[in-house]
Design a protein around this motif. Structure first.
Motif, PDB file in Angstrom:
ATOM      1  N   LEU A  40      46.596  37.126  46.129  1.00 31.28           N
ATOM      2  CA  LEU A  40      46.401  37.932  47.337  1.00 31.28           C
ATOM      3  C   LEU A  40      46.169  37.049  48.554  1.00 31.28           C
ATOM      4  CD1 LEU A  40      44.057  40.753  45.938  1.00 31.28           C
ATOM      5  CD2 LEU A  40      46.537  40.800  46.213  1.00 31.28           C
ATOM      6  N   LEU A  41      45.416  35.972  48.369  1.00 37.44           N
ATOM      7  CA  LEU A  41      45.167  35.042  49.472  1.00 37.44           C
ATOM      8  C   LEU A  41      46.466  34.401  49.960  1.00 37.44           C
ATOM      9  CD1 LEU A  41      42.224  32.525  49.541  1.00 37.44           C
ATOM     10  CD2 LEU A  41      44.455  31.856  50.384  1.00 37.44           C
ATOM     11  N   SER A  42      47.378  34.108  49.026  1.00 36.65           N
ATOM     12  CA  SER A  42      48.626  33.438  49.402  1.00 36.65           C
ATOM     13  C   SER A  42      49.482  34.290  50.324  1.00 36.65           C
ATOM     14  CB  SER A  42      49.421  33.083  48.141  1.00 36.65           C
ATOM     15  OG  SER A  42      49.943  34.254  47.528  1.00 36.65           O
ATOM     16  N   GLY A  70      40.739  38.422  51.421  1.00 38.30           N
ATOM     17  CA  GLY A  70      41.130  38.767  52.779  1.00 38.30           C
ATOM     18  C   GLY A  70      40.479  37.870  53.816  1.00 38.30           C
ATOM     19  N   ALA A  71      39.163  37.648  53.698  1.00 35.32           N
ATOM     20  CA  ALA A  71      38.470  36.788  54.661  1.00 35.32           C
ATOM     21  C   ALA A  71      38.963  35.348  54.569  1.00 35.32           C
ATOM     22  CB  ALA A  71      36.964  36.856  54.412  1.00 35.32           C
ATOM     23  N   SER A  72      39.144  34.851  53.356  1.00 39.27           N
ATOM     24  CA  SER A  72      39.641  33.478  53.188  1.00 39.27           C
ATOM     25  C   SER A  72      41.069  33.338  53.710  1.00 39.27           C
ATOM     26  CB  SER A  72      39.573  33.086  51.711  1.00 39.27           C
ATOM     27  OG  SER A  72      38.243  33.115  51.231  1.00 39.27           O
ATOM     28  N   GLY A  73      41.900  34.341  53.476  1.00 38.86           N
ATOM     29  CA  GLY A  73      43.261  34.290  53.984  1.00 38.86           C
ATOM     30  C   GLY A  73      43.315  34.270  55.497  1.00 38.86           C
ATOM     31  N   PHE A  74      42.445  35.035  56.147  1.00 41.83           N
ATOM     32  CA  PHE A  74      42.411  35.043  57.616  1.00 41.83           C
ATOM     33  C   PHE A  74      42.010  33.670  58.154  1.00 41.83           C
ATOM     34  CE2 PHE A  74      40.131  35.643  61.610  1.00 41.83           C
ATOM     35  CZ  PHE A  74      41.059  36.352  62.346  1.00 41.83           C
ATOM     36  N   ALA A  83      47.418  39.909  54.579  1.00 42.04           N
ATOM     37  CA  ALA A  83      46.362  39.974  53.577  1.00 42.04           C
ATOM     38  C   ALA A  83      45.069  40.494  54.173  1.00 42.04           C
ATOM     39  CB  ALA A  83      46.133  38.587  52.965  1.00 42.04           C
ATOM     40  N   PHE A  84      44.752  40.046  55.382  1.00 42.65           N
ATOM     41  CA  PHE A  84      43.529  40.513  56.024  1.00 42.65           C
ATOM     42  C   PHE A  84      43.659  41.977  56.433  1.00 42.65           C
ATOM     43  CE2 PHE A  84      40.906  41.068  59.859  1.00 42.65           C
ATOM     44  CZ  PHE A  84      39.669  40.719  59.351  1.00 42.65           C
ATOM     45  N   ALA A 132      41.054  47.538  53.244  1.00 42.70           N
ATOM     46  CA  ALA A 132      40.981  48.447  52.094  1.00 42.70           C
ATOM     47  C   ALA A 132      39.717  48.193  51.284  1.00 42.70           C
ATOM     48  CB  ALA A 132      42.219  48.278  51.223  1.00 42.70           C
ATOM     49  N   GLY A 133      39.343  46.910  51.079  1.00 47.28           N
ATOM     50  CA  GLY A 133      38.107  46.604  50.362  1.00 47.28           C
ATOM     51  C   GLY A 133      36.874  47.051  51.116  1.00 47.28           C
ATOM     52  N   MET A 134      36.887  46.897  52.443  1.00 45.17           N
ATOM     53  CA  MET A 134      35.756  47.362  53.247  1.00 45.17           C
ATOM     54  C   MET A 134      35.583  48.872  53.120  1.00 45.17           C
ATOM     55  SD  MET A 134      35.315  47.048  57.376  1.00 45.17           S
ATOM     56  CE  MET A 134      36.716  48.143  57.615  1.00 45.17           C
ATOM     57  N   THR A 135      36.687  49.598  53.197  1.00 40.18           N
ATOM     58  CA  THR A 135      36.612  51.052  53.044  1.00 40.18           C
ATOM     59  C   THR A 135      36.118  51.435  51.656  1.00 40.18           C
ATOM     60  OG1 THR A 135      38.488  51.247  54.557  1.00 40.18           O
ATOM     61  CG2 THR A 135      37.931  53.179  53.234  1.00 40.18           C
ATOM     62  N   SER A 136      36.613  50.738  50.645  1.00 43.19           N
ATOM     63  CA  SER A 136      36.210  51.045  49.268  1.00 43.19           C
ATOM     64  C   SER A 136      34.716  50.831  49.064  1.00 43.19           C
ATOM     65  CB  SER A 136      37.021  50.183  48.293  1.00 43.19           C
ATOM     66  OG  SER A 136      36.637  50.427  46.965  1.00 43.19           O
TER      67      SER A 136
END
Length: 579
Positions: free
Chosen positions: A170-172, A229-233, A373-374, A380-384
């Motif tokens: 996902l990060l990639s 997501g945070a690492s990808g950003f 990714a971000f 989506a993770g924040m909403t979840s």
């Protein structure tokens, strides 16, 4: 002389063989020993539950479809000159994580907390010890937990490996098509060790601070979505934008069918992940699977409404993005939220990601998040996480609707903590690697296409339909399968379905194995017992007859023919030779 020596050697060998056979077996025998009262041996016990282990292994195989699915999904959305690299980054991440997981990842996540004693005082670190390094003290015949699941330790290790592989994949998606393979391999090794493993320890280990704090995360919204997501950003901002970077409205997907097939494979894998996270075939797994399907449908419907309202038509992004966002929107909640709550969560996650992915494209920010990714996974993770704290109702954890008003706050604290830690650690790792080697490709290589520059390979056609290797391919260009990547993706999807069906049959056999084994053992025990009683009855009658013959030989005269023995058998007219 030689014959006598050979005879003695044969006698010694036979005597040793007899002594070996006569020794009692250390394993319980399924047959009764001969004797007056046959007692069946107790069935051997197995520390891990076979049914739960079969479900976990089956789900692991389904989850593995996410890796090739993400590769095809991103390859279809990329330029034709970068499609091979989009897939290669996922395979490189898979190899790096598998090596790291069996070396130290498993023990850092799921062993007891590490303790240090620097100045005559013991401190507990928020990371696992090295107790299970290289799978030490990880047994296949012992359960992982003390609860109802009792999943085999090694089966749970492989199941968690599939989670660890998904995170860098996902990060990639944030930095695809502009990183070199060797620095990417090293980065994945370090990122998994210093970012993913600590977050997993915090969330799922009994000694982790987020677990003790009461954070609800059923299937990995924090380590998979928030951390990635945070690492990808941060990594995308660190390496910089591509020369071809432009707004997502102007992007041209070179193979939309490939992206659609890849998104279906990813969706299928996420549903398998939701099923396996229950660690057993019970109502929790059923509820989690239902929530994944309902949330996915709600997310797709919401995305269709948004696109129809803004554009006036539905694009392929509605199918690829809407379905995946809906599944990952219930990673944190799983079976803890009612179906009505899953519908609300899917719709809200769709709205959040639809507008949140535009944040990186804002003129004042302009971060080249390649496949967003971000914008997708982080929002989506924040909403979840936040909505799980509101709607959690079933199977133990309580949300705000059930009376725990502080649960949304706990979820928010966990999200902020993981975001700050993941982003900061990613920046430090990127700076450290860039000191020793070049991370990013050059502008010339990106303009030419990273497939040719890094891999010396490319797909057959570019996005305008021009043949890149016409001189070598000749008449092959006239064949009807112009887009070979699409055909290959269809074959991979069919192969995945065949493997899934085969594993489902195997899992059913394993689940029924224990009951079938007990039934067969019971039948064999009954048959052997009946056979033994028949032989014992005949032998007992022969013994009684022999005793009576001996008594007769000691008497002066034989009894009359009218006299009968105690069993009703008449031996008066028979002679001694008959016995």
């Amino acid at each position: 002389m030689g014959g006598a020596v050979r005879a003695n050697a044969a006698l010694i060998l036979l005597s040793r063989l007899a002594l070996t056979v006569a020794q009692p077996s250390p394993y319980p025998t399924p047959f009764p020993t001969f004797g007056p009262t046959p007692v069946p041996s107790p069935a051997p016990t197995w520390g891990a539950n076979r049914g739960a282990t079969a479900i976990v292994l089956f789900s692991t195989a389904i989850i593995c479809l996410i890796v090739p699915g993400l590769g095809l999904y991103h390859a279809g959305l990329s330029r034709s000159l970068d499609a091979v690299n989009a897939i290669a980054m996922k395979i490189i991440a898979l190899a790096a994580v598998a090596f790291q997981w069996f070396l130290v990842g498993w023990t850092l996540c799921f062993s007891g907390a590490m303790h240090i004693r620097p100045f005559s005082h013991t401190y507990q670190l928020e990371i696992g010890s090295l107790q299970r390094m290289l799978l030490w003290d990880t047994r296949v015949d012992e359960g992982m937990w003390d609860g109802k699941s009792h999943v085999s330790q090694r089966a749970y290790c492989i199941f968690q490996l599939s989670f660890a592989i998904i995170a860098p994949c996902l990060l990639s998606s944030a930095v695809a098509c502009r990183l070199r393979p060797v620095p990417w391999f090293i980065f994945v090794l370090l990122w998994t060790t210093f970012v993913y493993d600590p977050v997993v320890f915090w969330v799922w280990n009994y000694e982790g601070w987020l677990y003790r704090y009461g954070v609800i995360d059923y299937a990995g919204a924090l380590p998979l979505l928030i951390a990635s997501g945070a690492s990808g950003f941060v990594l995308s901002a660190f390496v910089g934008n591509r020369p071809s970077f432009r707004d997502f409205e102007d992007d041209v997907h070179h193979s939309t069918p490939t992206a659609l097939v890849g998104s279906v494979m990813v969706w299928f894998g996420w549903v398998g992940l939701m099923l396996g996270a229950a660690l057993s075939a019970d109502e929790e797994g059923e509820q989690a699977t239902i929530s994944a399907h309902i949330s996915s449908a709600a997310s797709l419907a919401a995305w269709m409404v948004l696109e129809q309202r803004e554009l006036g038509y539905m694009t392929s992004s509605c199918i690829t993005h809407g379905t995946i966002v809906g599944v990952v929107a219930v990673l944190a909640s799983g079976p803890y939220v009612a179906p009505a709550g899953s519908i609300i969560m899917g719709a809200i996650a769709s709205v959040a990601t639809y507008y949140g992915r535009r944040l990186t494209k804002h003129p004042r920010l302009r971060v080249d998040d390649t496949f967003e990714a971000f914008g997708f996974y982080f929002f989506a993770g924040m909403t979840s996480l936040l909505l799980t704290g509101v709607f959690a109702y079933y199977f133990g954890p309580d949300g705000m609707v059930k009376g725990d008003a502080l649960q949304p706050w706990r979820q928010f604290v966990a999200m902020v903590a993981v975001t700050l830690y993941s982003g900061g650690a990613t920046f430090i790792l990127a700076v450290a690697i860039s000191i020793f080697m070049r991370i990013r490709t050059t502008s010339e290589e990106e303009e030419e296409g990273v497939d040719i520059a890094l891999h010396q390979q490319s797909i057959m056609y570019d996005k305008y339909g021009e043949n890149l290797h016409e001189a070598e391919l000749g008449s092959f260009a006239n064949y009807w399968w112009d887009d070979w990547l699409y055909i290959w993706s269809v074959l991979v999807a069919l192969w995945g379905v065949v493997v899934a069906v085969a594993l489902a049959v195997l899992a059913s056999i394993v689940v029924c194995c224990e009951s079938c084994t007990m039934a067969i053992k019971s039948c064999l025990t009954s048959g052997c017992g009946f056979f033994y009683r028949s032989i014992w009855s005949v032998e007992e009658k022969r013994r009684q007859a022999a005793v009576r013959v001996g008594l007769r030989q000691g008497q002066p005269t034989l009894p009359d023919a009218s006299e009968s023995d105690s069993d009703g058998e008449d031996y008066g007219g028979d002679s001694d030779e008959d016995f």
